[in-house]
Design an enzyme around this catalytic site. Structure first.
Site, PDB file in Angstrom:
ATOM      1  N   ARG A 152       0.850  -1.192   0.000  1.00 58.15           N
ATOM      2  CA  ARG A 152       0.000   0.000   0.000  1.00 58.15           C
ATOM      3  C   ARG A 152       0.881   1.235   0.000  1.00 58.15           C
ATOM      4  O   ARG A 152       1.723   1.393   0.876  1.00 58.15           O
ATOM      5  CB  ARG A 152      -0.861  -0.040   1.265  1.00 58.15           C
ATOM      6  CG  ARG A 152      -2.189   0.631   1.130  1.00 58.15           C
ATOM      7  CD  ARG A 152      -3.060   0.328   2.318  1.00 58.15           C
ATOM      8  NE  ARG A 152      -3.709  -0.980   2.218  1.00 58.15           N
ATOM      9  CZ  ARG A 152      -4.649  -1.405   3.044  1.00 58.15           C
ATOM     10  NH1 ARG A 152      -5.040  -0.646   4.046  1.00 58.15           N
ATOM     11  NH2 ARG A 152      -5.196  -2.596   2.893  1.00 58.15           N
TER      12      ARG A 152
ATOM     13  N   SER B 224      -7.987  -0.353   0.471  1.00 61.34           N
ATOM     14  CA  SER B 224      -9.041  -0.512   1.486  1.00 61.34           C
ATOM     15  C   SER B 224      -9.714   0.795   1.859  1.00 61.34           C
ATOM     16  O   SER B 224     -10.270   1.475   1.019  1.00 61.34           O
ATOM     17  CB  SER B 224      -8.451  -1.211   2.701  1.00 61.34           C
ATOM     18  OG  SER B 224      -9.462  -1.541   3.603  1.00 61.34           O
ATOM     19  N   HIS B 225      -9.567   1.203   3.112  1.00 54.59           N
ATOM     20  CA  HIS B 225     -10.282   2.373   3.628  1.00 54.59           C
ATOM     21  C   HIS B 225      -9.487   3.665   3.454  1.00 54.59           C
ATOM     22  O   HIS B 225      -9.947   4.722   3.860  1.00 54.59           O
ATOM     23  CB  HIS B 225     -10.564   2.145   5.104  1.00 54.59           C
ATOM     24  CG  HIS B 225      -9.310   1.774   5.847  1.00 54.59           C
ATOM     25  ND1 HIS B 225      -8.720   0.548   5.678  1.00 54.59           N
ATOM     26  CD2 HIS B 225      -8.518   2.471   6.657  1.00 54.59           C
ATOM     27  CE1 HIS B 225      -7.623   0.498   6.389  1.00 54.59           C
ATOM     28  NE2 HIS B 225      -7.463   1.657   7.004  1.00 54.59           N
TER      29      HIS B 225
ATOM     30  N   ASP C   7     -16.422  -0.528   3.799  1.00 53.41           N
ATOM     31  CA  ASP C   7     -15.254   0.277   3.419  1.00 53.41           C
ATOM     32  C   ASP C   7     -14.952   0.197   1.923  1.00 53.41           C
ATOM     33  O   ASP C   7     -15.719  -0.382   1.156  1.00 53.41           O
ATOM     34  CB  ASP C   7     -14.028  -0.130   4.246  1.00 53.41           C
ATOM     35  CG  ASP C   7     -13.465  -1.473   3.823  1.00 53.41           C
ATOM     36  OD1 ASP C   7     -14.245  -2.316   3.353  1.00 53.41           O
ATOM     37  OD2 ASP C   7     -12.237  -1.691   3.958  1.00 53.41           O
TER      38      ASP C   7
ATOM     39  N   ASP D  48     -12.971  -1.500  -0.106  1.00 49.33           N
ATOM     40  CA  ASP D  48     -12.933  -2.780  -0.812  1.00 49.33           C
ATOM     41  C   ASP D  48     -13.948  -3.790  -0.287  1.00 49.33           C
ATOM     42  O   ASP D  48     -13.911  -4.962  -0.670  1.00 49.33           O
ATOM     43  CB  ASP D  48     -11.517  -3.364  -0.758  1.00 49.33           C
ATOM     44  CG  ASP D  48     -11.039  -3.636   0.651  1.00 49.33           C
ATOM     45  OD1 ASP D  48     -11.443  -2.902   1.570  1.00 49.33           O
ATOM     46  OD2 ASP D  48     -10.263  -4.592   0.847  1.00 49.33           O
TER      47      ASP D  48
ATOM     48  N   ASP E 162     -14.543  -5.187   2.674  1.00 53.94           N
ATOM     49  CA  ASP E 162     -14.321  -6.227   3.679  1.00 53.94           C
ATOM     50  C   ASP E 162     -14.647  -5.775   5.106  1.00 53.94           C
ATOM     51  O   ASP E 162     -14.743  -6.603   6.008  1.00 53.94           O
ATOM     52  CB  ASP E 162     -12.899  -6.820   3.578  1.00 53.94           C
ATOM     53  CG  ASP E 162     -11.803  -5.776   3.658  1.00 53.94           C
ATOM     54  OD1 ASP E 162     -12.115  -4.585   3.818  1.00 53.94           O
ATOM     55  OD2 ASP E 162     -10.618  -6.170   3.545  1.00 53.94           O
ATOM     56  N   ARG E 163     -14.835  -4.476   5.317  1.00 58.17           N
ATOM     57  CA  ARG E 163     -15.178  -4.002   6.668  1.00 58.17           C
ATOM     58  C   ARG E 163     -16.664  -3.713   6.805  1.00 58.17           C
ATOM     59  O   ARG E 163     -17.344  -3.467   5.809  1.00 58.17           O
ATOM     60  CB  ARG E 163     -14.416  -2.725   6.989  1.00 58.17           C
ATOM     61  CG  ARG E 163     -12.920  -2.905   7.015  1.00 58.17           C
ATOM     62  CD  ARG E 163     -12.224  -1.648   7.464  1.00 58.17           C
ATOM     63  NE  ARG E 163     -10.798  -1.901   7.542  1.00 58.17           N
ATOM     64  CZ  ARG E 163      -9.950  -1.224   8.299  1.00 58.17           C
ATOM     65  NH1 ARG E 163     -10.382  -0.210   9.026  1.00 58.17           N
ATOM     66  NH2 ARG E 163      -8.673  -1.533   8.334  1.00 58.17           N
TER      67      ARG E 163
ATOM     68  N   SER F 142     -11.021  -3.854  14.014  1.00 60.25           N
ATOM     69  CA  SER F 142     -11.014  -2.832  12.977  1.00 60.25           C
ATOM     70  C   SER F 142     -12.194  -3.005  12.012  1.00 60.25           C
ATOM     71  O   SER F 142     -12.045  -2.817  10.821  1.00 60.25           O
ATOM     72  CB  SER F 142      -9.696  -2.900  12.214  1.00 60.25           C
ATOM     73  OG  SER F 142      -9.463  -4.230  11.753  1.00 60.25           O
TER      74      SER F 142
ATOM     75  N   LYS G 168     -12.155 -11.043   5.337  1.00 50.81           N
ATOM     76  CA  LYS G 168     -13.279 -10.498   6.074  1.00 50.81           C
ATOM     77  C   LYS G 168     -14.313 -10.011   5.075  1.00 50.81           C
ATOM     78  O   LYS G 168     -14.001  -9.764   3.914  1.00 50.81           O
ATOM     79  CB  LYS G 168     -12.849  -9.411   7.037  1.00 50.81           C
ATOM     80  CG  LYS G 168     -12.069  -8.251   6.450  1.00 50.81           C
ATOM     81  CD  LYS G 168     -11.514  -7.396   7.597  1.00 50.81           C
ATOM     82  CE  LYS G 168     -10.828  -6.142   7.105  1.00 50.81           C
ATOM     83  NZ  LYS G 168      -9.389  -6.334   6.903  1.00 50.81           N
TER      84      LYS G 168
HETATM   85  C1  VG1 Z   1      -5.459  -2.451   9.832  1.00 52.41           C
HETATM   86  C2  VG1 Z   1      -6.319  -3.108  10.893  1.00 52.41           C
HETATM   87  C3  VG1 Z   1      -6.283  -4.618  10.724  1.00 52.41           C
HETATM   88  C4  VG1 Z   1      -6.756  -4.974   9.303  1.00 52.41           C
HETATM   89  C5  VG1 Z   1      -5.916  -4.235   8.287  1.00 52.41           C
HETATM   90  C6  VG1 Z   1      -6.412  -4.453   6.879  1.00 52.41           C
HETATM   91  O1  VG1 Z   1      -4.117  -2.868   9.965  1.00 52.41           O
HETATM   92  O2  VG1 Z   1      -5.883  -2.759  12.172  1.00 52.41           O
HETATM   93  O3  VG1 Z   1      -7.107  -5.216  11.694  1.00 52.41           O
HETATM   94  O4  VG1 Z   1      -6.651  -6.360   9.091  1.00 52.41           O
HETATM   95  O5  VG1 Z   1      -5.944  -2.831   8.542  1.00 52.41           O
HETATM   96  O6  VG1 Z   1      -7.747  -4.089   6.752  1.00 52.41           O
HETATM   97  P1  VG1 Z   1      -2.991  -1.992  10.722  1.00 52.41           P
HETATM   98  O7  VG1 Z   1      -1.734  -2.760  10.580  1.00 52.41           O
HETATM   99  O8  VG1 Z   1      -2.989  -0.657  10.070  1.00 52.41           O
HETATM  100  O9  VG1 Z   1      -3.458  -1.874  12.141  1.00 52.41           O
HETATM  101  V1  VG1 Z   1      -8.313  -3.547   5.274  1.00 52.41           V
HETATM  102  O10 VG1 Z   1      -9.931  -3.364   5.383  1.00 52.41           O
HETATM  103  O11 VG1 Z   1      -7.229  -2.385   4.975  1.00 52.41           O
HETATM  104  O12 VG1 Z   1      -7.881  -4.756   4.082  1.00 52.41           O
HETATM  105 CO    CO Z   2     -10.810  -3.096   3.586  1.00 53.05          CO
END
Ligand code: VG1
Ligand code: CO
Length: 544
Positions: A22, A113-114, A277, A279, A281-282, A365, A376
């Site tokens: 990312r 993602s978000h 979110d 993509d 998954d949230r 999260s 997820k």
């Molecule tokens: C964050 C969340 C984690 C989640 C990850 C990807 O990671 O805390 O629980 O699995 O994002 O989610 P980090 O390392 O920033 O705490 V997503 O929806 O970005 O695929």
């Molecule tokens: Co996501």
């Protein structure tokens, strides 16, 4: 068309974080950047010849460009078939499903993602393996090593293809199959939940809204809620995917989905609402007058799977990531199923899911899911809640939560994010706490006594693989916990996450303001890690 071999020099920053590679869009726009990464995957992960690859993304800026690059490289690689989501769109869980359904050798999901999108926003790429889970660390380490030694990549010299038409085309020797994944995904959901019961609920005057935050879930939500469950189009909010997510931050929480939260929690205008979110998954779950904390949502779903056809016989086990509240453990203890604690990131659940050891899992999260895919799944969680509500006629989300807390106690929970810190400051805060860990057990803070303190490490019970340095935890028996870790998904500076959890079990303590319960714990945490002094921040950037 001819295969071109293009020479290139390595980038040194292609190690994936918690969920894929990312970076800021402009990093991905550097010549050869994406190509080097893709070639490193191809070079490291054999078996792509004569196999299927799944490709799609969350629709953010640069998605279309990246997909054409991927296709040209896949064709040069000799991949037999690539399945691509129509218009380049695939939610993360829908991609996982397609990989499983077609027994594909792997897949690429293009998403950050978000994180916000657009030319000044972020982009990302996740690689998934056969079975539909994200590449394990052993593989991503090998990809990283390869990316630091790469000297060339290959692509087929072909013009971009039209991704808007469902059907098959050829690209050199490769078949490109464009699919509308909403059908496959909705079919899968029909095997998991009681759609008749949900249809009756939605038809009974139950007021519901789903906010796709201008991201990828809009078309999936329309297929599920409008076409298959008979809800009016008006239940959908922000349901047309946009490449900049409407300029917003597609992260479903009380801050970034503030309008919906205001409508449901503050003004109490709806019975139930949810958001997803970038993509898909949230998920965020809201009931009239209340926000359901993700750890609570996971616990409630795990406690009630028997009303859901996909898990009619109950579950063998469940898992949560380490920082996620122990509300799940309380359910597991009472209902007698296995509970597992894994490092942050969905990939750590996959072996347990494959082995049938767990059937439901989740993270604080806003991530919840089950063994139906290996990611997820935001809409899965929303349907799980609708199924649960449909199985308890007349009960509101608040009734269900109070009932749950009365049985299992309430794990008050908050996550405090400190974003955009200097890397060395973040490290200094971690060090400040790390250095004290061994002396903490036995020490008393207000009414709490430390029973254990460590740096979380994990040994996968299925394949024995190890993960170290997964966050610092200070445990006060079953009562409370402080967890501190560094984020692995940011694209600028460092982000620290401080997680606070406190269990209250007496009836009168079940409906207190979360902040009131957790403020003393936040003060203890700050005394221990000196976050405020070291970083100069007097409050978190974000509280969820
Ligand atoms: C964050 C969340 C984690 C989640 C990850 C990807 O990671 O805390 O629980 O699995 O994002 O989610 P980090 O390392 O920033 O705490 V997503 O929806 O970005 O695929
Ligand atoms: Co996501």
């Amino acid at each position: 068309a001819a295969v071109q071999t293009i020479s290139s020099t390595p980038f040194d920053d292609q190690q994936v974080g918690t969920a894929g590679l990312r970076k800021q869009v402009r990093v991905f726009q550097q010549p050869h950047y994406l190509e080097n990464f893709i070639q490193s995957v191809f070079d490291t992960h054999p078996g792509f010849e004569d196999s299927t690859l799944v490709v799609g993304g969350d629709g953010r800026y640069h998605n279309d460009v990246a997909i054409q690059t991927l296709l040209a490289m896949a064709a040069a690689r000799g991949i037999a078939r690539v399945i691509v989501g129509k218009n380049g769109l695939l939610s993360t869980p829908a991609a996982s499903h397609l990989i499983r359904k077609h027994d594909a050798h792997g897949g690429f999901v293009l998403s950050a993602s978000h994180n916000p999108a657009g030319p000044d926003g972020d982009f990302g790429i996740k690689f998934s393996v056969r079975g539909g889970g994200q590449a394990p660390s052993t593989l991503t380490d090998a990809i990283y090593a390869r990316s630091r030694a790469i000297t060339a990549y290959q692509r087929l010299d072909v013009p971009p293809i039209d991704l808007g038409q469902v059907g098959e085309t050829r690209l050199g020797g490769m078949t490109v199959q464009i699919v509308d994944s909403t059908q496959d995904y909705a079919d899968l959901m029909e095997t998991q939940f009681d759609f008749d019961a949900i249809r009756s609920l939605l038809d009974s005057g139950f007021q519901f809204a789903f906010d796709a935050m201008h991201a990828v879930t809009g078309p999936y939500a329309r297929e599920l809620f409008v076409h298959r469950l008979g809800a009016p189009e008006s239940v959908l909010r922000n349901a047309v995917p946009q490449s900049d997510f409407g300029g917003g931050h597609p992260d479903p929480n009380l801050v970034y989905a503030a309008e919906l939260a205001d409508e449901v929690v503050t003004r109490q205008a709806l019975d139930f609402a949810a958001a997803s979110d970038g993509d898909g998954d949230r998920n965020m779950i809201l009931g009239r007058g209340l926000f359901v904390s993700p750890g609570d949502s996971l616990a409630v779903i795990a406690a009630n799977t028997r009303c859901m056809p996909g898990h009619r016989d109950g579950i063998a086990g469940a898992a949560r990531s380490m920082p996620t509240s122990r509300a799940l453990d309380a359910v597991a203890a009472r209902q007698g199923f296995e509970a597992h604690e894994t490092p942050t990131g969905w990939k750590f659940f996959c072996n347990l899911l494959d082995a049938g050891r767990i059937h439901v899992c989740g993270e604080e999260s806003f991530g919840t899911g089950s063994d139906h895919v290996r990611e997820k799944d935001g809409l899965w969680a929303v349907l799980a809640w609708l199924n649960l509500l449909a199985s308890r006629p007349g009960q509101s989300v608040a009734d269900i939560m109070l009932d749950h807390w009365s049985t299992y106690g309430r794990h008050y929970y908050e996550r405090h994010d400190y974003e955009g810190l200097k890397a060395e400051d973040a490290e200094a805060v971690m060090d400040a706490l790390r250095q004290q860990l061994s002396q903490l057990p036995g020490q008393q803070f207000d009414a709490l006594t430390v029973t254990a303190a460590d740096e979380f490490a994990y040994v996968d019970p299925i394949d024995g693989s190890q993960a170290k340095g997964q966050g610092l935890r200070v445990i006060f028996g079953d009562t409370a916990r402080i967890v501190l870790r560094k984020s692995g998904t940011g694209t600028s500076g460092a982000t620290l996450r401080l997680y606070l959890e406190w269990l209250r079990e007496d009836q009168w303590e079940l409906r207190l303001p979360t902040q009131e319960v957790l403020t003393p714990l936040a003060l203890i945490a700050d005394r221990l890690c000196r976050l405020k002094v070291i970083t100069g921040r007097d409050q978190p950037s974000l509280v969820t």
